[in-house]
Write a protein that holds these residues in place. Structure first.
Motif, mmCIF file in Angstrom:
data_model
loop_
_atom_site.group_PDB
_atom_site.id
_atom_site.type_symbol
_atom_site.label_atom_id
_atom_site.label_comp_id
_atom_site.label_asym_id
_atom_site.label_seq_id
_atom_site.Cartn_x
_atom_site.Cartn_y
_atom_site.Cartn_z
ATOM 1 N N ARG A 1 -48.468 113.427 35.816
ATOM 2 C CA ARG A 1 -49.781 113.429 35.181
ATOM 3 C C ARG A 1 -49.829 114.511 34.113
ATOM 4 N N LEU A 2 -50.626 114.259 33.082
ATOM 5 C CA LEU A 2 -50.775 115.175 31.952
ATOM 6 C C LEU A 2 -49.412 115.513 31.345
ATOM 7 N N PRO A 3 -48.697 114.511 30.849
ATOM 8 C CA PRO A 3 -47.321 114.718 30.386
ATOM 9 C C PRO A 3 -47.197 115.642 29.179
ATOM 10 N N LEU A 4 -48.188 115.658 28.282
ATOM 11 C CA LEU A 4 -48.096 116.573 27.144
ATOM 12 C C LEU A 4 -48.218 118.013 27.597
ATOM 13 N N GLY A 5 -49.099 118.253 28.561
ATOM 14 C CA GLY A 5 -49.212 119.601 29.118
ATOM 15 C C GLY A 5 -47.932 120.024 29.816
ATOM 16 N N LEU A 6 -47.304 119.075 30.481
ATOM 17 C CA LEU A 6 -46.015 119.361 31.124
ATOM 18 C C LEU A 6 -44.977 119.759 30.080
ATOM 19 N N GLU A 7 -44.966 119.042 28.978
ATOM 20 C CA GLU A 7 -44.006 119.359 27.918
ATOM 21 C C GLU A 7 -44.275 120.738 27.342
ATOM 22 N N ARG A 8 -45.552 121.053 27.116
ATOM 23 C CA ARG A 8 -45.888 122.373 26.567
ATOM 24 C C ARG A 8 -45.528 123.495 27.534
ATOM 25 N N ALA A 9 -45.556 123.187 28.832
ATOM 26 C CA ALA A 9 -45.236 124.201 29.842
ATOM 27 C C ALA A 9 -43.742 124.407 30.021
ATOM 28 N N GLY A 10 -42.929 123.644 29.311
ATOM 29 C CA GLY A 10 -41.487 123.792 29.431
ATOM 30 C C GLY A 10 -40.850 122.816 30.392
ATOM 31 N N GLY A 11 -41.571 121.760 30.754
ATOM 32 C CA GLY A 11 -41.010 120.755 31.657
ATOM 33 C C GLY A 11 -41.159 121.142 33.115
ATOM 34 N N TRP A 12 -40.430 120.442 33.973
ATOM 35 C CA TRP A 12 -40.554 120.643 35.416
ATOM 36 C C TRP A 12 -39.946 121.970 35.874
ATOM 37 N N ARG A 13 -38.978 122.472 35.142
ATOM 38 C CA ARG A 13 -38.263 123.686 35.531
ATOM 39 C C ARG A 13 -37.796 123.561 36.982
ATOM 40 N N ASP A 14 -38.121 124.517 37.842
ATOM 41 C CA ASP A 14 -37.606 124.437 39.214
ATOM 42 C C ASP A 14 -38.657 123.928 40.205
ATOM 43 N N THR A 15 -39.594 123.096 39.717
ATOM 44 C CA THR A 15 -40.591 122.492 40.602
ATOM 45 C C THR A 15 -39.926 121.471 41.525
ATOM 46 N N VAL A 16 -40.264 121.510 42.812
ATOM 47 C CA VAL A 16 -39.670 120.613 43.793
ATOM 48 C C VAL A 16 -40.768 119.835 44.508
ATOM 49 N N LEU A 17 -40.343 118.763 45.150
ATOM 50 C CA LEU A 17 -41.267 117.956 45.945
ATOM 51 C C LEU A 17 -40.722 117.839 47.360
ATOM 52 N N PRO A 18 -41.236 118.612 48.322
ATOM 53 C CA PRO A 18 -40.801 118.455 49.715
ATOM 54 C C PRO A 18 -41.222 117.090 50.258
ATOM 55 N N LEU A 19 -40.276 116.377 50.851
ATOM 56 C CA LEU A 19 -40.525 115.039 51.389
ATOM 57 C C LEU A 19 -40.726 115.102 52.896
ATOM 58 N N PRO A 20 -41.406 114.107 53.467
ATOM 59 C CA PRO A 20 -41.613 114.102 54.919
ATOM 60 C C PRO A 20 -40.278 114.128 55.665
ATOM 61 N N VAL A 21 -40.221 114.927 56.725
ATOM 62 C CA VAL A 21 -38.998 115.058 57.520
ATOM 63 C C VAL A 21 -38.860 113.868 58.458
ATOM 64 N N GLY A 22 -37.641 113.399 58.607
ATOM 65 C CA GLY A 22 -37.384 112.303 59.524
ATOM 66 C C GLY A 22 -35.961 111.821 59.387
ATOM 67 N N PRO A 23 -35.526 110.952 60.288
ATOM 68 C CA PRO A 23 -34.153 110.436 60.232
ATOM 69 C C PRO A 23 -33.953 109.487 59.063
ATOM 70 N N GLY A 24 -32.728 109.413 58.572
ATOM 71 C CA GLY A 24 -32.397 108.506 57.489
ATOM 72 C C GLY A 24 -32.254 109.227 56.172
ATOM 73 N N ARG A 25 -31.870 108.469 55.145
ATOM 74 C CA ARG A 25 -31.638 109.027 53.818
ATOM 75 C C ARG A 25 -32.603 108.393 52.825
ATOM 76 N N TRP A 26 -33.146 109.235 51.933
ATOM 77 C CA TRP A 26 -34.054 108.763 50.919
ATOM 78 C C TRP A 26 -33.280 108.213 49.712
ATOM 79 N N GLY A 27 -33.798 107.158 49.146
ATOM 80 C CA GLY A 27 -33.249 106.627 47.911
ATOM 81 C C GLY A 27 -34.373 106.224 46.978
ATOM 82 N N ASP A 28 -34.158 106.350 45.668
ATOM 83 C CA ASP A 28 -35.140 105.943 44.667
ATOM 84 C C ASP A 28 -34.884 104.479 44.310
ATOM 85 N N LEU A 29 -35.832 103.623 44.634
ATOM 86 C CA LEU A 29 -35.650 102.195 44.379
ATOM 87 C C LEU A 29 -35.643 101.857 42.899
#
Length: 785
Positions: free
Chosen positions: A724-752
């Motif tokens: 969201r707010l992609p221009l603001g993200l660009e002005r901020a220097g991009g994602w840098r070291d921002t992470v997204l913790p995912l729910p814990v559980g068995p199995g492996r995540w994949g991006d469809l």
């Protein structure tokens, strides 16, 4: 009633795809695209009304015969063929129904109305329509009026083929009311109806309409025999297993929407959604046994998430500087008052007449103020007492001199919450809000038109992440089977126009400077339309001059400031009609507009993909409006009913099926990739519940994500991520070291969407860098396997 509570009947569709049927796109055409829709991942085809409509109808909401399928759409044989093919594909069918009104534009095309005109109160169908027979002959506003009240037009009446005629209009003659050689004018005086000036439609009609449309007469479905007659064919299809769901048009126009819903549920065990437009803090009445709304509430929340609230100040200053109106409450009240007094005066007069003994003028004034003050489209008494009280309070504050009249209305309504006075006020309040707010104020208050949408709240500048998650979680808990949408046949502009306009909220000062510069070269003289025109030009770019001309002409008439449908200003309309060509003919101006549109388009693509993924994976049954699996830059109807190029879409789908990962570009293939992937997941993998996910790091505010699961027992295994707010993200220097913790559980995540796997530690914990996760697309759809 959720899928878990429904004891019998078809299941809830995984998704729907709306098809606008018309003589140029029939039931046969729907069958021909069904395989494509199945491959896209659609769970059910969702059609516009199928019953016989007025000759030449382009939308189907003007039904004239509820007992048979429209021959213009292919008839009963084509309907059965479509159902058979959908069943073979494993798909469902959802049908739009119109219980509130029927078309009377062509009296001869509607056998019920024809009989009413011929036999008057003694017609077997006289009770089918909401007619005030005590007021005398039925008034039909069809005569031309050049300021003489239609007197000259009466001289054009004739008798032909045992009918009273007025140019192309034909009306029946009552038995024994005419003999050869009789004067047509005298014969007219002997009928159960009177042809009157079209100008009297707003103030004197003796039948209830759909909104202000005199050619759509309201039907009294609260009567059991009327319900049976109007719903018999639809319920026959349902009994045969041919229909999985019903979309109910305009329930607020009904005498008792809750009672109607309960009656319909008795006969139809399938999926039911109602076209109920909710205010931002309003809920669907709990007593209605339906699955939910048609999704305008979700539309406001999803689209609002991509609007930067920091733009409110600069855009407000721009509107003030250019002469636009910036107090929405005042604009809305003025527009509603205009509609109640000048457009729906007949309905107000009929309500006021129920207050026996009151001064007619003061009674009408009190009714008007009450209708203007409603905080929602309609209160549902007795359970909607809070909204009723707020409306009364607003009316008293606006007109304390009418306190006595308002007190009497309140006393009568509370004493008989199901009485005629209460019923007609409730029916009319929705008409005033719809015509006053949606169809007038939204064209006058043009500070930032991405917010001016059906079910929207232009005074609320966007939706923050906390509100978005809270409302999504509430939807998952209370109405998990409601419909969600981003575009419909009624939206003011398509989803991708709004997505691009949202980019302007990230650069409000730059946009304001451009508007000042451009308006100096080629501005429109009416301030609100001028602001609307520049936003529309950028939001729908590239757009040809014809489409833009037609849209702005309609917008000017809807605003009712310098011109209107009933009081046109030809000079101003010529100025509006010539504006697109004048802009395009100025090479400097056209070049600047082109450059500006091209600069904001990539961020608009990001917003478009983000809002689409969140809608498709969020709680509810997602609907895809026809053609919007690619970029859709349509404007209000009829622009959004243009033909869809399914050959192109099938070509792109075939490439996706071969493993193509498209670029995010003008083709829209990336959007189809997101739509196909999400819809197929929804069809093949159950999703329930709702868990907001919080990114961590310097650009966390630019990510929105949530998780869903197959049930309430296992850990969530589906995650949707959007930028969201992609221009603001660009002005901020991009994602840098921002992470997204995912729910814990068995199995492996994949991006469809990309096919990439996400690394997790031995305990199942994963927190991918958003810079990596979103490097190919601004969205991700994760599945744990």
């Amino acid at each position: 009633m959720s899928r878990r509570e429904r004891a019998v009947g078809p299941g809830v569709p995984s998704s729907t795809y709306r098809l606008q049927l018309r003589p140029e796109f029939t039931l046969g055409d729907a069958a021909r695209v069904a395989d494509y829709l199945h491959r896209l991942g659609v769970g059910a085809v969702y059609t516009s009304p199928l019953l016989t409509a007025a000759p030449g109808s382009t939308h189907g909401y003007d039904v004239v015969d509820p007992a048979q399928v429209s021959v213009a759409l292919g008839g009963e044989r084509a309907r059965r063929a479509l159902v058979g093919w959908l069943r073979e594909l494993g798909m469902g069918l959802v049908v739009d129904i119109v219980p509130n009104h029927m078309s009377v534009a062509d009296a001869a095309a509607n056998p019920w109305w024809w009989d009413v005109l011929r036999h008057g109160p003694r017609s077997r169908y006289a009770r089918f329509f909401d007619i005030d027979w005590s007021a005398g002959p039925l008034l039909l506003p069809v005569l031309a009026d050049d300021g003489d009240g239609g007197e000259a037009a009466l001289g054009e009446l004739a008798i032909a083929d045992d009918c009273l005629t007025y140019y192309e209009h034909r009306f029946p003659l009552a038995p024994g009311s005419y003999a050869p050689g009789d004067n047509p004018g005298l014969a007219h005086e002997r009928q159960h109806y009177r042809l009157v000036s079209w100008r009297r439609a707003g103030s004197e009609l003796t039948y209830r309409r759909f909104f202000d449309v005199a050619t759509l007469a309201a039907v009294r479905v609260e009567e059991p025999d009327v319900f049976a007659a109007t719903h018999g064919e639809i319920l026959r299809w349902a009994a045969a297993g041919d229909v999985d769901g019903l979309r109910v048009d305009h329930p607020d126009g009904l005498s008792d929407p809750g009672g109607y819903a309960r009656r319909l549920r008795e006969d139809f065990p399938g999926w039911i959604v109602v076209e109920k437009i909710l205010a931002p803090d309003e809920s669907l009445p709990a007593s209605w046994p339906v699955d939910g709304t048609t999704g305008y509430d979700a539309l406001r929340e999803v689209c609002g998430l991509f609007v930067d609230p920091a733009a409110e100040g600069p855009l407000t200053r721009l509107a003030e500087e250019r002469g636009g109106q910036t107090d929405f409450a005042r604009v809305e009240a003025d527009c509603r008052r205009h509609v109640a007094t000048r457009v729906l005066g007949a309905e107000v007069r009929r309500i006021a007449a129920l207050l026996e003994g009151a001064d007619p003028g003061r009674a009408r004034a009190a009714v008007v103020e009450l209708l203007v003050a409603f905080p929602v489209y309609r209160s549902y008494l007795p359970e909607g007492a809070a909204e009723w009280g707020r409306a009364l309070g607003g009316a008293r504050a606006a007109r304390p001199d009418l306190a006595a009249e308002l007190a009497e209305i309140d006393r009568r309504v509370r004493a008989e919450p199901r009485g005629e006075l209460a019923r007609r006020i409730q029916q009319t309040s929705g008409m005033v809000v719809a015509k006053g707010t949606e169809d007038t104020a939204f064209y006058r208050y043009t500070r930032f038109v991405a917010l001016n949408e059906v079910g929207g709240a232009p005074e609320r500048f966007g939706v923050d992440s906390a509100e978005f998650h809270a409302r999504a979680a509430a939807r998952a808990a209370s109405r998990p089977d409601t419909m969600t949408t981003l575009s419909t046949h009624d939206t003011k502009r398509a989803e991708d126009v709004r997505a691009r306009l949202a980019v302007l909220s990230e650069i409000p000062e730059e946009f304001a400077a451009a508007v000042r510069r451009w308006s100096g070269r080629c501005g429109l003289s009416e301030p609100s339309l001028n602001l609307l025109a520049w936003q529309t030009l950028l939001g729908a770019w590239p757009i040809d001059s014809g489409r833009l001309r037609d849209y702005l002409t309609k917008a000017a008439k809807e605003a009712k400031l310098r011109t209107s449908w009933t009081e046109p200003d030809p000079g101003f309309e010529r100025e509006v009609a010539s504006w697109p060509e004048r802009v395009f003919a100025d090479p400097v101006l056209a070049g600047e507009v082109t450059g500006f549109a091209e600069r904001i388009t990539p961020a608009g693509y990001s917003n478009g993909l983000g809002q689409k993924l969140l809608q498709l994976l969020g709680p509810g049954v997602p609907d895809v409006y026809q053609g919007s699996e690619l970029w859709d830059l349509s404007l209000v109807d009829p622009d959004n009913r243009r033909p869809v190029d399914y050959a192109l879409r099938e070509e792109l789908l075939a490439k996706l099926e071969d493993g193509w990962l498209p670029e995010v570009d003008h083709s829209g293939a990336a959007k189809m990739h997101v739509v196909r992937t999400a819809l197929r997941l929804r069809r093949d993998h159950p999703v329930e519940g709702y868990l907001p996910l919080a990114a961590q790091g310097p650009s966390a505010r630019h990510a929105v994500a949530f998780a869903r699961g197959r049930d309430r027992i296992h850990p969530p295994d589906v995650v949707a991520v959007a930028t969201r707010l992609p221009l603001g993200l660009e002005r901020a220097g991009g994602w840098r070291d921002t992470v997204l913790p995912l729910p814990v559980g068995p199995g492996r995540w994949g991006d469809l969407l990309t096919g990439r796997e996400i690394q997790a530690d031995p305990d199942g914990f994963a927190a991918p860098l958003l810079a990596d996760l979103l490097d190919r697309y601004p969205v991700a759809l994760l599945l744990r396997r």
